[in-house]
Design an enzyme around this catalytic site. Structure first.
Site, PDB file in Angstrom:
ATOM      1  N   TRP A  52      20.897  37.078  33.721  1.00 31.65           N
ATOM      2  CA  TRP A  52      19.789  36.172  34.050  1.00 31.65           C
ATOM      3  C   TRP A  52      18.912  35.927  32.834  1.00 31.65           C
ATOM      4  O   TRP A  52      18.128  34.979  32.807  1.00 31.65           O
ATOM      5  CB  TRP A  52      18.960  36.738  35.197  1.00 31.65           C
ATOM      6  CG  TRP A  52      18.119  37.945  34.865  1.00 31.65           C
ATOM      7  CD1 TRP A  52      18.542  39.100  34.281  1.00 31.65           C
ATOM      8  CD2 TRP A  52      16.728  38.115  35.098  1.00 31.65           C
ATOM      9  NE1 TRP A  52      17.497  39.992  34.143  1.00 31.65           N
ATOM     10  CE2 TRP A  52      16.377  39.417  34.642  1.00 31.65           C
ATOM     11  CE3 TRP A  52      15.740  37.323  35.658  1.00 31.65           C
ATOM     12  CZ2 TRP A  52      15.076  39.918  34.722  1.00 31.65           C
ATOM     13  CZ3 TRP A  52      14.439  37.826  35.751  1.00 31.65           C
ATOM     14  CH2 TRP A  52      14.124  39.112  35.279  1.00 31.65           C
ATOM     15  N   ASP A  53      19.055  36.792  31.825  1.00 32.02           N
ATOM     16  CA  ASP A  53      18.311  36.645  30.584  1.00 32.02           C
ATOM     17  C   ASP A  53      18.379  35.214  30.059  1.00 32.02           C
ATOM     18  O   ASP A  53      17.407  34.688  29.522  1.00 32.02           O
ATOM     19  CB  ASP A  53      18.885  37.561  29.501  1.00 32.02           C
ATOM     20  CG  ASP A  53      19.019  39.009  29.927  1.00 32.02           C
ATOM     21  OD1 ASP A  53      19.121  39.262  31.143  1.00 32.02           O
ATOM     22  OD2 ASP A  53      19.055  39.886  29.056  1.00 32.02           O
TER      23      ASP A  53
ATOM     24  N   GLU B  67      14.724  47.471  37.892  1.00 31.87           N
ATOM     25  CA  GLU B  67      15.971  48.161  38.223  1.00 31.87           C
ATOM     26  C   GLU B  67      15.793  49.657  38.449  1.00 31.87           C
ATOM     27  O   GLU B  67      16.779  50.365  38.648  1.00 31.87           O
ATOM     28  CB  GLU B  67      17.000  47.894  37.127  1.00 31.87           C
ATOM     29  CG  GLU B  67      17.429  46.446  37.101  1.00 31.87           C
ATOM     30  CD  GLU B  67      18.247  46.070  35.875  1.00 31.87           C
ATOM     31  OE1 GLU B  67      18.811  44.963  35.871  1.00 31.87           O
ATOM     32  OE2 GLU B  67      18.306  46.869  34.916  1.00 31.87           O
TER      33      GLU B  67
ATOM     34  N   LYS C 117      10.600  49.801  35.757  1.00 32.39           N
ATOM     35  CA  LYS C 117      11.285  49.644  34.476  1.00 32.39           C
ATOM     36  C   LYS C 117      10.697  48.485  33.686  1.00 32.39           C
ATOM     37  O   LYS C 117      10.557  48.541  32.463  1.00 32.39           O
ATOM     38  CB  LYS C 117      12.781  49.405  34.715  1.00 32.39           C
ATOM     39  CG  LYS C 117      13.604  49.203  33.450  1.00 32.39           C
ATOM     40  CD  LYS C 117      15.065  48.949  33.786  1.00 32.39           C
ATOM     41  CE  LYS C 117      15.908  48.755  32.529  1.00 32.39           C
ATOM     42  NZ  LYS C 117      17.331  48.481  32.853  1.00 32.39           N
ATOM     43  N   GLN C 118      10.351  47.417  34.400  1.00 34.15           N
ATOM     44  CA  GLN C 118       9.910  46.190  33.741  1.00 34.15           C
ATOM     45  C   GLN C 118       9.113  45.334  34.715  1.00 34.15           C
ATOM     46  O   GLN C 118       8.935  45.705  35.874  1.00 34.15           O
ATOM     47  CB  GLN C 118      11.114  45.406  33.239  1.00 34.15           C
ATOM     48  CG  GLN C 118      12.018  44.885  34.346  1.00 34.15           C
ATOM     49  CD  GLN C 118      13.399  44.516  33.860  1.00 34.15           C
ATOM     50  OE1 GLN C 118      14.231  45.370  33.630  1.00 34.15           O
ATOM     51  NE2 GLN C 118      13.629  43.217  33.692  1.00 34.15           N
TER      52      GLN C 118
END
Length: 780
Positions: free
Chosen positions: A353-354, A496, A609-610
């Protein structure tokens, strides 16, 4: 080492100012060269323990066996050079290194190294190395070496060739076919991938001479999967020997041949013809052609002129643009951008998806033709996405979490590293549960269309992607009787560190947006392009499925903020254990939390995580008011470990949107140092492609304030950091190039627009009509 001394104050050069055998991987990655067709990792000419010598050709995926997923195979090495001088092997870990500087010129794409080396046997020897991967002649690599005797006559033995013994960390992907020596200055090796049956032909044309004298002849030798030439000559005191190599790489998957070469012999012949046509131009001539292409295609069109108190800021954005250029397959729509670009074996060359969320915007707003090609890749992958949906019991198109070749399907590995608690392999659930990628692809299509107005692409491909994504989401939801709503259960969101969750806010809102967008597109087509609607209706049964989209969108459960204004990340996040994360947030090593906890344990903590909710609020800015956005920032940012390279740019963009510019600038600096910074192991497996796209987003979409509004109007709302005096850049909008100059007091915008057809544009919150040039003063 990297230090401020390593940076060119003019913003186009980055240097390694000392040699350290412990930091090979860092520079091999950040000095990577390429042209989108192939990527050459910057391993030094002489070999060292711990090095990784990689040459990748985009799209040539291969599987070692059925128990592994496909990956980009490491092709034969063509740059290694073994030197023996007066009986001593040249190595920077032996002898005395008097000078050593290696520099990547971002403007020309050339990598140079200057060394003065001394041993008792050789005295002082100057060695100058340079190489480039041509941006205009996609199959070409140029390499040049000059060796000068500074103190005494030198007896030189040189060996170089084509080494087909290369592997991907021990995995061999090639069957050897043949090598040949057509003449005294040419070598060639042909190999074929074991499973995908893609032929590679690599040819080398070399010229070795003392000064400008006639070239010296060498002796050819071959070993298993390897061919090389040996030279033995004397360099008089004060004289130099010059070695020039022109290297051509072709595969049977190339799309630029009149008729694709499926026969290995035909491919080998084409490879030699290409060498014949280009090698006579020589290293300097070919480099000049490539450097001219860099100016024409990148720097003269899209250079960002940033006046900052810190010269590293300007260099960082050009570093990002350089890598976005060398990693992107602008030549072939069957391919996309890997998470490590073409700089290393990390993530096996797969796309995530980046691409749509972090890298596509760069091309959408600068070079829409390339953006269109990246979306064509997703269109060509629709059959594979439909197959994945069917295999999982859904309808429509379910895009793979990790994508390789267009028909490979899901390529996410099943297992990763070892669990710190159990010692067992960690199950990777992303390929099974991280479904938001399907909405992310549709988001990329929509953003591209808003910025370009490309009706041809949308009518041929874009609408179909959005419609099939919506049909997937309509089938993915589950009815929850207790809630009286449709839910999306058992997923992984962008965070994640939270697996098997229900109603991840990012996923639910992205799915809802996708369903609404599909309804909007279908309604527009029905009114304005009924013939296109009818065609797609026959193909996709739009009249039936659109009613399902509407019903699912109207009744989809959308998490709402609590009394404290915080939007829950999922059904259980707010009830998880709160832990002190300070030592993990300040750790010098990445993913430090895994040194003490298993993923199962982390799943039970309030730790991310993000960016998850924070990214949602940036991508969909009109969902909630400023109070909710601030509350979510205050709640989630302290719980984010930023263990993904995607997280820092997401937080920078969100901080900009909140008006927290000093904090945004802190995040921006951290983004620049992911690859360029002093952590000498951060990039060993390759550069962080999405963070480099995110860095551009921070500068242009964040601090520059460029956005495409829901009403289709371009907006520019500057939020410059205090130590940035001004910035100037160009973007593409609806087929027009728009030049934007900003400082802390005014915005100046220029574009070639018709006086009777001015461009409506929002600047600092107010709507203006642009006719040629417009300057607006604003208060920060």
């Amino acid at each position: 080492m990297i230090s401020y001394e390593s940076y060119d104050t003019n913003g186009f050069e980055i240097s390694e100012i000392d040699f350290d055998a412990q930091t090979l991987g860092k520079y091999e990655s950040i000095f990577c060269q390429g042209n989108g067709y192939m990527g050459l990792r910057a391993a030094l000419e002489e070999r060292y323990t711990g090095e990784t010598r990689d040459l990748f050709v985009t799209g040539t995926f291969n599987k070692y066996d059925d128990r592994e997923v496909s990956e980009l195979p490491n092709a034969a090495d063509v740059t290694a050079l073994d030197l023996r001088i007066n009986g001593t092997v040249f190595s920077l870990i032996a002898g005395e290194v008097l000078e050593c500087r290696r520099t990547l010129n971002l403007r020309t794409g050339e990598l140079t190294r200057n060394v003065v080396w001394r041993t008792e046997a050789t005295g002082r020897v100057r060695l100058q190395f340079s190489r480039f991967v041509s941006l205009v002649d996609l199959h070409l690599i140029g390499q040049h070496v000059t060796i000068t005797a500074l103190d005494r006559e030198l007896d030189l033995v040189v060996q170089f060739g084509i080494d087909g013994q290369m592997t991907n960390s021990g995995v061999s992907h090639f069957s050897h076919r043949f090598e040949r020596v057509p003449d005294n200055h040419t070598m060639q090796l042909v190999q074929t991938t074991t499973e995908s049956n893609i032929a590679f032909a690599l040819g080398v044309r070399e010229r070795l001479s003392i000064g400008e004298e006639n070239p010296v002849l060498g002796a050819v030798a071959s070993e298993r999967r390897r061919i090389h030439r040996n030279y033995h000559l004397c360099i008089p005191l004060g004289r130099s020997v010059n070695l020039e190599k022109v290297i051509a790489v072709h595969t049977s998957r190339d799309n630029d041949q009149t008729q694709p070469c499926t026969d290995e012999g035909e491919l080998a012949d084409e490879n030699l013809r290409y060498l014949d046509a280009h090698a006579a131009k020589g290293y300097r001539g070919l480099l000049a052609r490539s450097a001219e292409a860099w100016d024409e295609r990148v720097w003269n069109r899209f250079d960002i002129r940033l006046d900052s108190e810190d010269c590293v800021d300007a260099l960082a954005i050009r570093f990002a643009q350089y890598h976005l250029t060398v990693m992107t397959p602008a030549h072939d729509t069957r391919m996309s951008i890997g998470a490590k670009g073409l700089s290393g074996e990390g993530y096996k060359g797969h796309a995530f998806w980046d691409t749509e969320i972090f890298m596509l915007p760069y091309f959408t707003f600068t070079n829409p033709e390339i953006a269109r090609g990246l979306l064509e890749y997703r269109y060509l992958g629709l059959p594979s996405a439909r197959r994945k949906a069917r295999e999982n019991g859904y309808r429509g198109a379910m895009y793979p979490w990790e994508s390789a070749w267009i028909d490979d399907g899901e390529t996410t590995p099943e297992f990763g590293g070892l669990d710190i608690v159990t010692g067992d392999p960690i199950r990777i659930w992303c390929g099974i549960l991280e479904h938001h990628v399907t909405a992310d692809v549709a988001y990329g299509v929509s953003q591209y269309y808003e910025a370009t107005g490309d009706d041809e692409f949308m009518e041929r491909a874009g609408y179909e992607i959005i419609f099939e994504a919506a049909t997937f989401w309509a089938s993915r939801v589950e009815w929850d009787t207790e809630r009286g709503a449709y839910c999306i259960n058992d997923v992984i969101g962008p965070d994640e560190y939270k697996e098997h969750v229900n109603n991840n806010a990012f996923t639910n809102y992205a799915a809802w947006w996708c369903l609404r967008k599909a309804l909007e597109c279908a309604g527009t087509l029905r009114k304005s392009r009924p013939e296109v609607f009818d065609r797609l209706d026959r193909q996709l049964d739009l009249q039936t499925v659109s009613e399902t989209w509407r019903e699912r969108a109207d009744r989809l459960y959308l998490p709402q903020p609590g009394e404290n204004g915080v939007l829950p990340q999922d059904d259980t996040y707010m009830s998880l254990e709160q832990v002190d994360l300070s030592k993990y947030r300040t750790a010098k090593i990445p993913v430090a939390i895994f040194r003490e906890h298993s993923l199962e344990q982390i799943n039970r903590m309030q730790v991310s995580k993000q960016a998850d909710v924070i990214l949602l609020l940036y991508l969909f800015p009109n969902l909630f008011d400023a109070r909710v956005k601030q509350a979510c920032w205050d709640y989630y940012e302290p719980r984010a470990l930023h263990d993904s390279s995607l997280s820092l740019s997401s937080h920078c963009l969100s901080a900009c949107a909140l008006g927290e510019i000093p904090m945004a600038y802190e995040f921006f600096k951290r983004v620049t140092f992911i690859d360029m910074g002093p952590n000498m192991t951060s990039s060993d497996a390759g550069i962080h492609a999405a963070s480099l796209g995110g860095l551009w987003e921070c500068v242009i979409l964040g601090f520059g304030g460029v956005r495409s509004g829901d009403d289709g109007i371009l907006s520019v709302n500057p939020r410059l950091p205090e130590n940035w005096r001004s910035i100037a850049f160009a973007i593409s909008w609806q087929g027009t190039t728009i030049d934007i100059s900003l400082n802390h007091e005014r915005v100046t915008i220029r574009a070639e627009t018709e006086s009777d057809n001015p461009l409506e544009i929002e600047i600092a919150g107010k709507t203006h009509l642009l006719r040629g040039e417009l300057t607006v003063e604003y208060d920060e």
